[in-house]
Motif scaffolding. Structure first.
Motif, PDB file in Angstrom:
ATOM      1  N   HIS A  29      58.580  81.960  54.064  1.00 22.72           N
ATOM      2  CA  HIS A  29      58.990  82.106  52.671  1.00 22.72           C
ATOM      3  C   HIS A  29      60.489  82.264  52.472  1.00 22.72           C
ATOM      4  O   HIS A  29      61.053  81.742  51.505  1.00 22.72           O
ATOM      5  CB  HIS A  29      58.272  83.304  52.036  1.00 22.72           C
ATOM      6  CG  HIS A  29      56.790  83.139  51.913  1.00 22.72           C
ATOM      7  ND1 HIS A  29      56.201  82.031  51.332  1.00 22.72           N
ATOM      8  CD2 HIS A  29      55.763  83.945  52.305  1.00 22.72           C
ATOM      9  CE1 HIS A  29      54.887  82.168  51.358  1.00 22.72           C
ATOM     10  NE2 HIS A  29      54.594  83.318  51.956  1.00 22.72           N
ATOM     11  N   HIS A  35      62.364  75.173  53.077  1.00 26.03           N
ATOM     12  CA  HIS A  35      62.213  74.647  51.717  1.00 26.03           C
ATOM     13  C   HIS A  35      62.928  73.315  51.537  1.00 26.03           C
ATOM     14  O   HIS A  35      62.457  72.449  50.794  1.00 26.03           O
ATOM     15  CB  HIS A  35      62.707  75.681  50.711  1.00 26.03           C
ATOM     16  CG  HIS A  35      61.962  76.984  50.809  1.00 26.03           C
ATOM     17  ND1 HIS A  35      60.588  77.052  50.761  1.00 26.03           N
ATOM     18  CD2 HIS A  35      62.391  78.255  50.995  1.00 26.03           C
ATOM     19  CE1 HIS A  35      60.200  78.313  50.893  1.00 26.03           C
ATOM     20  NE2 HIS A  35      61.277  79.054  51.046  1.00 26.03           N
ATOM     21  N   MET A  54      52.750  80.280  44.442  1.00 24.47           N
ATOM     22  CA  MET A  54      53.542  81.351  43.852  1.00 24.47           C
ATOM     23  C   MET A  54      53.396  81.483  42.340  1.00 24.47           C
ATOM     24  O   MET A  54      53.663  82.561  41.788  1.00 24.47           O
ATOM     25  CB  MET A  54      55.036  81.153  44.170  1.00 24.47           C
ATOM     26  CG  MET A  54      55.332  81.089  45.654  1.00 24.47           C
ATOM     27  SD  MET A  54      55.042  79.403  46.290  1.00 24.47           S
ATOM     28  CE  MET A  54      55.419  79.645  48.024  1.00 24.47           C
ATOM     29  N   TRP A  79      58.167  86.513  42.495  1.00 26.45           N
ATOM     30  CA  TRP A  79      58.808  86.004  43.698  1.00 26.45           C
ATOM     31  C   TRP A  79      60.317  86.006  43.491  1.00 26.45           C
ATOM     32  O   TRP A  79      60.817  85.643  42.434  1.00 26.45           O
ATOM     33  CB  TRP A  79      58.331  84.584  44.005  1.00 26.45           C
ATOM     34  CG  TRP A  79      56.950  84.553  44.579  1.00 26.45           C
ATOM     35  CD1 TRP A  79      55.787  84.712  43.890  1.00 26.45           C
ATOM     36  CD2 TRP A  79      56.590  84.369  45.944  1.00 26.45           C
ATOM     37  NE1 TRP A  79      54.719  84.636  44.737  1.00 26.45           N
ATOM     38  CE2 TRP A  79      55.180  84.420  46.015  1.00 26.45           C
ATOM     39  CE3 TRP A  79      57.315  84.151  47.108  1.00 26.45           C
ATOM     40  CZ2 TRP A  79      54.486  84.272  47.206  1.00 26.45           C
ATOM     41  CZ3 TRP A  79      56.628  83.996  48.296  1.00 26.45           C
ATOM     42  CH2 TRP A  79      55.226  84.065  48.346  1.00 26.45           C
ATOM     43  N   TYR A  85      64.042  78.013  46.540  1.00 28.66           N
ATOM     44  CA  TYR A  85      63.030  77.034  46.144  1.00 28.66           C
ATOM     45  C   TYR A  85      63.575  75.957  45.211  1.00 28.66           C
ATOM     46  O   TYR A  85      62.873  74.980  44.918  1.00 28.66           O
ATOM     47  CB  TYR A  85      61.846  77.737  45.468  1.00 28.66           C
ATOM     48  CG  TYR A  85      60.995  78.536  46.430  1.00 28.66           C
ATOM     49  CD1 TYR A  85      59.824  78.010  46.967  1.00 28.66           C
ATOM     50  CD2 TYR A  85      61.360  79.821  46.816  1.00 28.66           C
ATOM     51  CE1 TYR A  85      59.047  78.738  47.855  1.00 28.66           C
ATOM     52  CE2 TYR A  85      60.589  80.558  47.705  1.00 28.66           C
ATOM     53  CZ  TYR A  85      59.434  80.015  48.219  1.00 28.66           C
ATOM     54  OH  TYR A  85      58.669  80.734  49.103  1.00 28.66           O
ATOM     55  N   GLY A 191      52.367  79.481  52.138  1.00 29.34           N
ATOM     56  CA  GLY A 191      52.796  80.039  53.412  1.00 29.34           C
ATOM     57  C   GLY A 191      52.080  79.410  54.584  1.00 29.34           C
ATOM     58  O   GLY A 191      50.971  78.857  54.450  1.00 29.34           O
TER      59      GLY A 191
END
Length: 249
Positions: A29, A35, A54, A79, A85, A191
């Motif tokens: 994460h 990402h 999320m 988050w 992200y 994840g």
């Protein structure tokens, strides 16, 4: 430029084979390179929809209405580090965003009462109405104990495993619904624990819809025995010891 370079690095293995109906992109994460790798994969795959672990359905609906609300919706989700992200959202131009985050009150109920009751009539379809094999239950409880820094009572781990199974099933159902609505390929962002092929989202989909093809890519920081269809290694992110605040108390 960094995204373009990573695209060249990550795209080559997947181009050798056609996309599956549903592609699960795992992640660490807090790793920015994971990402970037996911964003490159999305740019390559050109999915019809992307399911996010999320975001709730309501948060995703807001973003679909106005993409400028992505950061606001992300913050509302609880988050942190939207900037990590952001490359994924940059790759989603014209792609439907689907939120599959389980409501917190549902998760609390699963922890105390099990997954089948709260999941509803589809529970048997995803195997939530039957206990795990004893050896798998033991392994998963030990993994949860380690993931929580060995700082929580062991007798809480069975509830944690139930929650994990529930969330895997929620994500799998959301992906299958997206496939029915939007057509292939569908991408799931979740994840690495959810992306594993033996008991995560791919296994749930295989049980519920055996004719649907899946491909799971784990973005990992080091060698791993976690089963994925494909493993892509990214540089280790710099981070503080995640267990320090728990084990030093």
């Amino acid at each position: 430029m960094r995204l373009a370079i990573l695209f060249l690095c990550f795209a080559a293995p997947a181009l050798a084979q056609p996309a599956a109906d549903i592609v699960i992109l795992g992640e660490v994460h807090d790793n920015p390179d994971a990402h970037l790798g996911q964003a490159a994969a999305i740019s390559e795959l050109q999915p019809s929809a992307v399911v996010f672990e999320m975001l709730t359905a309501e948060e995703a609906a807001r973003v679909n209405t106005d993409r400028s609300l992505a950061e606001e919706a992300w913050t509302a989700s609880g988050w942190s580090d939207f900037d990590l992200y952001a490359p994924i959202f940059d790759a989603l131009e014209g792609v439907t965003i689907i939120g599959a985050a389980a409501p917190r009150d549902s998760v609390r109920t699963v922890y105390t009462e099990g997954a089948a009751k709260i999941f509803g009539t589809d529970a048997a379809r995803f195997g939530l109405d039957t206990p795990l094999p004893e050896d798998q239950q033991t392994i998963r409880e030990e993994m949860q104990f380690a993931a929580h820094c060995e700082a929580m009572p062991r007798d809480m781990m069975a509830g944690m495993v139930a929650v994990q199974r529930y969330r895997d099933a929620v994500f799998a159902r959301a992906a299958l619904d997206a496939l029915d609505t939007h057509g292939a390929p569908i991408v799931v962002i979740a994840g690495n624990g959810h992306a594993r092929t033996d008991w995560g989202i791919p296994a749930m989909i295989a049980r519920a819809a055996p004719d649907v093809s899946t491909h799971s890519i784990g973005f990992v920081e080091a060698g791993t025995n976690t089963p994925f269809d494909e493993t892509r290694t990214v540089p280790t992110a710099q981070r503080d010891d995640p267990c320090a605040s728990l084990t030093n108390q």
